[in-house]
Design a protein around this motif. Structure first.
Motif, mmCIF file in Angstrom:
data_model
loop_
_atom_site.group_PDB
_atom_site.id
_atom_site.type_symbol
_atom_site.label_atom_id
_atom_site.label_comp_id
_atom_site.label_asym_id
_atom_site.label_seq_id
_atom_site.Cartn_x
_atom_site.Cartn_y
_atom_site.Cartn_z
ATOM 1 N N VAL A 269 0.854 -1.193 0.000
ATOM 2 C CA VAL A 269 0.000 0.000 0.000
ATOM 3 C C VAL A 269 0.889 1.242 0.000
ATOM 4 O O VAL A 269 1.747 1.404 0.868
ATOM 5 N N LYS B 2 2.230 5.190 0.271
ATOM 6 C CA LYS B 2 1.990 6.356 1.121
ATOM 7 C C LYS B 2 1.644 7.538 0.233
ATOM 8 O O LYS B 2 2.429 7.921 -0.642
ATOM 9 N N HIS C 234 -6.525 5.131 -1.842
ATOM 10 C CA HIS C 234 -5.607 5.996 -1.097
ATOM 11 C C HIS C 234 -5.779 7.418 -1.596
ATOM 12 O O HIS C 234 -5.336 7.768 -2.683
ATOM 13 N N THR D 67 -5.276 12.202 4.861
ATOM 14 C CA THR D 67 -5.305 11.035 3.981
ATOM 15 C C THR D 67 -6.346 10.019 4.433
ATOM 16 O O THR D 67 -6.752 9.991 5.599
ATOM 17 N N TYR E 29 -7.256 5.762 3.734
ATOM 18 C CA TYR E 29 -6.896 4.485 3.129
ATOM 19 C C TYR E 29 -7.972 3.465 3.488
ATOM 20 O O TYR E 29 -8.340 3.348 4.661
ATOM 21 N N PRO F 1 -0.404 2.663 4.933
ATOM 22 C CA PRO F 1 0.773 2.718 4.069
ATOM 23 C C PRO F 1 1.851 1.748 4.536
ATOM 24 O O PRO F 1 2.114 1.625 5.738
#
Length: 274
Positions: free
Chosen positions: A67, A69, A110, A118, A120, A140
């Motif tokens: 995943v 960032k 994301h 952010t 996710y 992340p």
């Protein structure tokens, strides 16, 4: 060039005719590939295989990846992206002259909002229904493995599994879906967006945040190693055809690659995820 211009007009018409809030992504029914020409797209970057290229339909797909960032590229701007695998929705042939309007997909979203916060999450989607957010936590740096497999006993019944290999937790669902089995893809994506800031309803790609390098590995199709080849690469471009994201060449065992955003070049992975 005439074919590319025609596809561009189709893509823009699709976006402009789709009702939505200002600056929001186009509806999920537009999540299939928006192709410019062979090996270029306005929404996908990664690898895609087609029935006419491979001589077979696709009934199972899987892969692992890290995943990414998310980094906001432009301060004050909301930016959206996803990494996922799917069956359908792509190009049946290497020249991208024939498409597929079915799509069963799953992966990780994301995003970053205008303030820089952010978000996710893991999700799945079957076109034309909307994206479904799951309760599986992802962050992340987590390594995820996603699989979409049709039942060998009951046709058109699929099991989607999203596993976070770092936390040991997973989400799974089994559901019916009628697929054309026409394409398989391993990609990162950003949506087309439409702005109501002026009477012209400005259409643009993304905007996509900076994801750095997304490492995909262990890709399979129909239960076998994907055997990725360079001609299956898809580059994500802006409306002026400038590059936004592009994949590397396949790794040494042809089941993985790097997907790079806003980079002049994308190196082949030097290691395996597993």
């Amino acid at each position: 060039m005439a074919a590319a211009r025609s596809l561009l007009l189709v893509a823009l018409s699709l976006a402009l005719l789709s009702p939505q809030a200002p600056g929001r992504p186009v509806p999920p029914t537009a999540r299939t590939i928006v192709a410019v020409a062979a090996n270029q797209s306005f929404n996908w970057a990664g690898y895609m295989q087609g029935l006419l290229e491979k001589g077979t339909g696709f009934h199972a797909i899987s892969a692992e990846w890290i995943v990414p960032k998310v980094k906001q590229r432009n301060p004050g701007e909301a930016e959206s992206s996803a990494s996922w695998i799917g069956i359908g929705g792509g190009c049946l042939d290497a020249g991208c002259t024939l498409g597929d309007d079915t799509l069963i997909q799953a992966g990780v979203e994301h995003d970053v909002d205008a303030s820089g916060s952010t978000d996710y999450f893991a999700w799945w989607e079957i076109i034309p229904l909307p994206q479904i957010r799951t309760d599986l936590r992802v962050a992340p740096g987590d390594r995820v493995r996603v699989s979409i497999i049709e039942s060998a006993v009951t046709p058109e019944v699929w099991t989607i599994t999203i596993a976070n290999l770092d936390t040991g937790r997973a989400f799974t669902i089994t559901l019916p879906y009628t697929s054309s089995y026409g394409t398989a893809e391993w990609v990162i994506e950003t949506p087309l967006t439409v702005s109501d800031d002026d009477p012209g309803h400005v259409v643009r790609v993304g905007p996509m945040p900076d994801l750095g390098v997304v490492h995909f590995d262990g890709a399979t199709a129909n239960g076998r190693p994907a055997d990725l080849v360079p001609s299956e690469r898809l580059e994500l471009v802006d409306l002026d055809l400038s590059p936004i994201a592009a994949p590397s060449l396949p790794d040494r065992d042809s089941d993985g690659f790097n997907d790079c955003t806003y980079r002049k070049s994308c190196p082949v992975p030097g290691n395996e995820l597993r």
